[in-house]
Design an enzyme around this catalytic site. Structure first.
Site, PDB file in Angstrom:
ATOM      1  N   CYS A  12       0.876  -1.161   0.000  1.00  0.00           N
ATOM      2  CA  CYS A  12       0.000   0.000   0.000  1.00  0.00           C
ATOM      3  C   CYS A  12       0.919   1.218   0.000  1.00  0.00           C
ATOM      4  O   CYS A  12       2.107   1.085   0.274  1.00  0.00           O
ATOM      5  CB  CYS A  12      -0.891  -0.032   1.240  1.00  0.00           C
ATOM      6  SG  CYS A  12      -2.373   0.941   1.047  1.00  0.00           S
ATOM      7  N   CYS A  88      -4.115  -1.119  -2.417  1.00  0.00           N
ATOM      8  CA  CYS A  88      -4.641   0.228  -2.633  1.00  0.00           C
ATOM      9  C   CYS A  88      -4.376   0.635  -4.067  1.00  0.00           C
ATOM     10  O   CYS A  88      -3.392   0.223  -4.675  1.00  0.00           O
ATOM     11  CB  CYS A  88      -4.076   1.233  -1.631  1.00  0.00           C
ATOM     12  SG  CYS A  88      -2.389   1.748  -1.873  1.00  0.00           S
ATOM     13  N   CYS A  96       6.492  -0.246  -9.587  1.00  0.00           N
ATOM     14  CA  CYS A  96       7.037  -1.041  -8.483  1.00  0.00           C
ATOM     15  C   CYS A  96       8.476  -1.440  -8.782  1.00  0.00           C
ATOM     16  O   CYS A  96       8.893  -1.465  -9.938  1.00  0.00           O
ATOM     17  CB  CYS A  96       6.206  -2.310  -8.287  1.00  0.00           C
ATOM     18  SG  CYS A  96       4.554  -2.006  -7.652  1.00  0.00           S
TER      19      CYS A  96
END
Length: 180
Positions: A12, A88, A96
């Site tokens: 998140c 989220c 990422c």
């Protein structure tokens, strides 16, 4: 033959609420089969006290959690993840890191309980809803036949779990995510 332990990372943005709840649920419910972790792209540096309260109210351990960066999980010596699950929408939209080991990655959108305003009761109710959605999804995840699923099927099943409530589906009303 004993099934190996799978590493699961919940992501998140702030790593203070949803990812902490998910880590806590899997830490207990998946004990022995799964090692649960959580992190954030921009960690807040503290865990939201309502996340710990809701975990504790449901009999889950409340110790050992901290808000941390996802960078810890790409550093040398970090555990290699088998699964990375964003909880989220903003973290799902971010670039990422490249995860060692090429884990299965999926997005399970959960509304941010920390963004709810109003009374303390309203805020706690939001955390309870997030907990219940996560518990349901993690419960379904725990019943997947992991050793018999190929990478593509695993990814498809993980994505489907993230949409159970949206489609009014639950494991008990007709969707079978456990087929081989």
């Amino acid at each position: 033959m004993t099934e190996r332990t799978y590493n699961v990372l919940f992501l998140c943005t702030g790593n203070s609420a949803r990812s902490i709840l998910a880590e806590g649920i899997l830490r207990r419910d998946g004990q022995g089969r799964f090692a649960a972790y959580s992190a954030g792209s921009q960690p807040k540096g503290m865990v939201n006290p309502l996340a710990l309260k809701v975990l504790g109210d449901h009999g889950y351990p409340t110790d050992g959690y901290r808000s941390k960066s996802w960078d810890e999980f790409v550093a040398p010596g970090a555990p290699v993840m088998d699964f990375v699950l964003t909880v989220c929408d903003s973290a799902a939209g971010e670039v990422c890191p490249v995860w060692p080991g090429h884990p299965s990655i999926a997005h399970w959108s959960i509304e941010d309980p920390a963004a709810v305003g109003g009374s303390d009761a309203n805020k706690e109710q939001a955390f309870l809803r997030a907990f219940e959605f996560l518990k349901s999804r993690i419960g379904t995840f725990l019943h997947l036949p992991l050793v018999s699923l190929d990478r593509f099927t695993m990814g498809t099943r993980l994505q489907a779990i993230g949409h159970l409530e949206e489609a009014g589906m639950t494991p008990s009303n007709g969707i079978d995510l456990h087929q081989r």
